[in-house]
Scaffold this motif. Structure first.
Motif, PDB file in Angstrom:
ATOM      1  N   ASN A  27      22.785   4.868 -36.412  1.00  0.00           N
ATOM      2  CA  ASN A  27      22.351   6.001 -37.227  1.00  0.00           C
ATOM      3  C   ASN A  27      20.981   6.555 -36.866  1.00  0.00           C
ATOM      4  N   SER A  28      20.253   5.875 -36.002  1.00  0.00           N
ATOM      5  CA  SER A  28      18.916   6.337 -35.631  1.00  0.00           C
ATOM      6  C   SER A  28      19.000   7.506 -34.659  1.00  0.00           C
ATOM      7  N   ASN A  29      18.123   8.473 -34.865  1.00  0.00           N
ATOM      8  CA  ASN A  29      18.052   9.630 -33.963  1.00  0.00           C
ATOM      9  C   ASN A  29      17.106   9.383 -32.803  1.00  0.00           C
ATOM     10  N   ASP A  30      16.243   8.397 -32.931  1.00  0.00           N
ATOM     11  CA  ASP A  30      15.245   8.081 -31.908  1.00  0.00           C
ATOM     12  C   ASP A  30      15.848   7.099 -30.906  1.00  0.00           C
ATOM     13  N   LYS A  31      15.917   7.497 -29.643  1.00  0.00           N
ATOM     14  CA  LYS A  31      16.519   6.643 -28.606  1.00  0.00           C
ATOM     15  C   LYS A  31      15.771   5.315 -28.469  1.00  0.00           C
ATOM     16  N   GLY A  32      14.462   5.357 -28.571  1.00  0.00           N
ATOM     17  CA  GLY A  32      13.672   4.126 -28.475  1.00  0.00           C
ATOM     18  C   GLY A  32      13.998   3.168 -29.604  1.00  0.00           C
ATOM     19  N   ALA A  33      14.115   3.714 -30.806  1.00  0.00           N
ATOM     20  CA  ALA A  33      14.458   2.884 -31.965  1.00  0.00           C
ATOM     21  C   ALA A  33      15.864   2.328 -31.814  1.00  0.00           C
ATOM     22  N   HIS A  38      19.284  -2.278 -31.142  1.00  0.00           N
ATOM     23  CA  HIS A  38      20.386  -2.870 -30.377  1.00  0.00           C
ATOM     24  C   HIS A  38      19.954  -4.192 -29.734  1.00  0.00           C
ATOM     25  N   ASP A  39      18.785  -4.208 -29.113  1.00  0.00           N
ATOM     26  CA  ASP A  39      18.298  -5.438 -28.482  1.00  0.00           C
ATOM     27  C   ASP A  39      18.097  -6.552 -29.512  1.00  0.00           C
ATOM     28  N   THR A  40      17.576  -6.179 -30.664  1.00  0.00           N
ATOM     29  CA  THR A  40      17.379  -7.167 -31.730  1.00  0.00           C
ATOM     30  C   THR A  40      18.719  -7.674 -32.237  1.00  0.00           C
ATOM     31  N   MET A  41      19.700  -6.774 -32.329  1.00  0.00           N
ATOM     32  CA  MET A  41      21.040  -7.169 -32.759  1.00  0.00           C
ATOM     33  C   MET A  41      21.637  -8.189 -31.785  1.00  0.00           C
TER      34      MET A  41
END
Length: 67
Positions: A27-33, A38-41
């Motif tokens: 749902n995030s619009n910021d690619k960095g976020a 995703h990495d944290t997941m």
């Protein structure tokens, strides 16, 4: 509360966190976020796998904890 119960409760919490991170990544619009979520997941998924293994080991060693 037994150790097995605590580990199972922790596993349930980890599954919830994994789902929330997935939702945030989608749902995030910021690619960095998105990448951070995703990495944290992925890291959380690794922890979840370890906890699932521990639950299975506890159930194997102590049959009364199955379920």
């Amino acid at each position: 509360m037994t150790i097995a119960t605590s580990v199972k409760q922790c596993l349930a919490n980890i599954k919830g966190i994994e789902a929330q991170l997935s939702s945030l990544a989608l749902n995030s619009n910021d690619k960095g976020a998105q990448e951070v979520f995703h990495d944290t997941m992925i890291t959380i998924a690794s922890v979840k796998k370890d906890l699932q293994s521990r639950v299975l080991e506890l159930e194997r060693l102590e049959p009364q904890y199955k379920g």
